[in-house]
Motif scaffolding. Structure first.
Motif, short mmCIF file in Angstrom:
data_model
loop_
_atom_site.label_atom_id
_atom_site.label_comp_id
_atom_site.label_asym_id
_atom_site.label_seq_id
_atom_site.Cartn_x
_atom_site.Cartn_y
_atom_site.Cartn_z
N VAL A 1 -3.34 41.59 -22.27
CA VAL A 1 -2.17 40.66 -22.14
C VAL A 1 -0.80 41.44 -20.87
O VAL A 1 -1.21 42.49 -20.37
CB VAL A 1 -0.68 40.71 -23.47
N HIS B 1 -1.93 31.89 -20.98
CA HIS B 1 -1.33 32.03 -22.44
C HIS B 1 -0.14 32.70 -22.64
O HIS B 1 -0.05 34.13 -22.70
CB HIS B 1 -2.30 32.84 -23.54
N THR C 1 2.08 32.92 -24.74
CA THR C 1 3.73 33.44 -25.57
C THR C 1 2.68 34.55 -25.66
O THR C 1 2.23 35.12 -25.88
CB THR C 1 3.58 32.56 -27.35
N LEU D 1 2.32 36.46 -28.66
CA LEU D 1 1.44 37.14 -29.45
C LEU D 1 -0.20 36.58 -28.88
O LEU D 1 -0.32 35.37 -27.79
CB LEU D 1 1.40 37.10 -31.09
N PRO D 2 -1.01 37.48 -28.25
CA PRO D 2 -2.26 36.69 -27.91
C PRO D 2 -2.33 35.85 -28.72
O PRO D 2 -2.98 35.73 -29.59
CB PRO D 2 -3.05 38.20 -28.32
N LYS D 3 -3.72 34.91 -28.35
CA LYS D 3 -4.41 34.73 -28.93
C LYS D 3 -5.46 34.89 -30.01
O LYS D 3 -5.93 35.84 -29.68
CB LYS D 3 -5.20 33.75 -27.99
N GLU E 1 0.37 33.73 -33.19
CA GLU E 1 0.16 33.16 -32.34
C GLU E 1 0.51 31.64 -31.65
O GLU E 1 0.28 31.20 -32.91
CB GLU E 1 -0.71 33.63 -30.85
N ASP F 1 0.39 28.38 -29.65
CA ASP F 1 -1.19 27.95 -28.06
C ASP F 1 -0.45 26.83 -27.23
O ASP F 1 -0.26 26.05 -27.17
CB ASP F 1 -2.16 27.23 -29.38
#
Length: 107
Positions: free
Chosen positions: A13, A55, A57, A59-61, A66, A68
């Motif tokens: 991230v 991305h 947001t 929290l990672p995908k 998370e 999207d």
């Protein structure tokens, strides 16, 4: 001939961290303005092409919880409006530290 490749997302991230001990950066409108000063489309089609995706947001995908959603885009007028609302219509100066490796330096 027996080799195949596969690709999978990596949990890296990249983000802008703003120290809220700085009185200007402590203002919510200023932090929001930063989000409108990034050219996400340009990053996606150049520096991050083939190695990452936008991305927006925290929290990672692929991580439970998370989102999207990518609600932000480059919008300098919106950023100026937010800075004005924060009482910084003439802007302000700030020193930012960055890592000196790619793709961070390019971004």
């Amino acid at each position: 001939a027996d080799l195949t490749t596969t690709s999978a997302p990596k949990g890296t991230v990249f983000y802008i961290s703003l120290n809220q001990k700085n009185p200007n950066l402590a203002k919510p409108e200023v932090r929001q303005a930063f989000k409108y000063l990034v050219d996400y489309d340009a990053l996606s089609s150049t520096i991050l092409k083939g190695i990452g995706e936008i991305h927006q947001t925290f929290l990672p995908k692929g991580v439970l919880g998370e989102l999207d959603e990518n609600p932000f885009k480059l919008d300098v007028d919106k950023a100026k409006e937010l800075l004005s609302k924060a009482g910084l219509a003439d802007g302000f100066s700030v020193t930012m530290d960055v890592r000196n490796t790619q793709p961070v330096t390019g971004m």
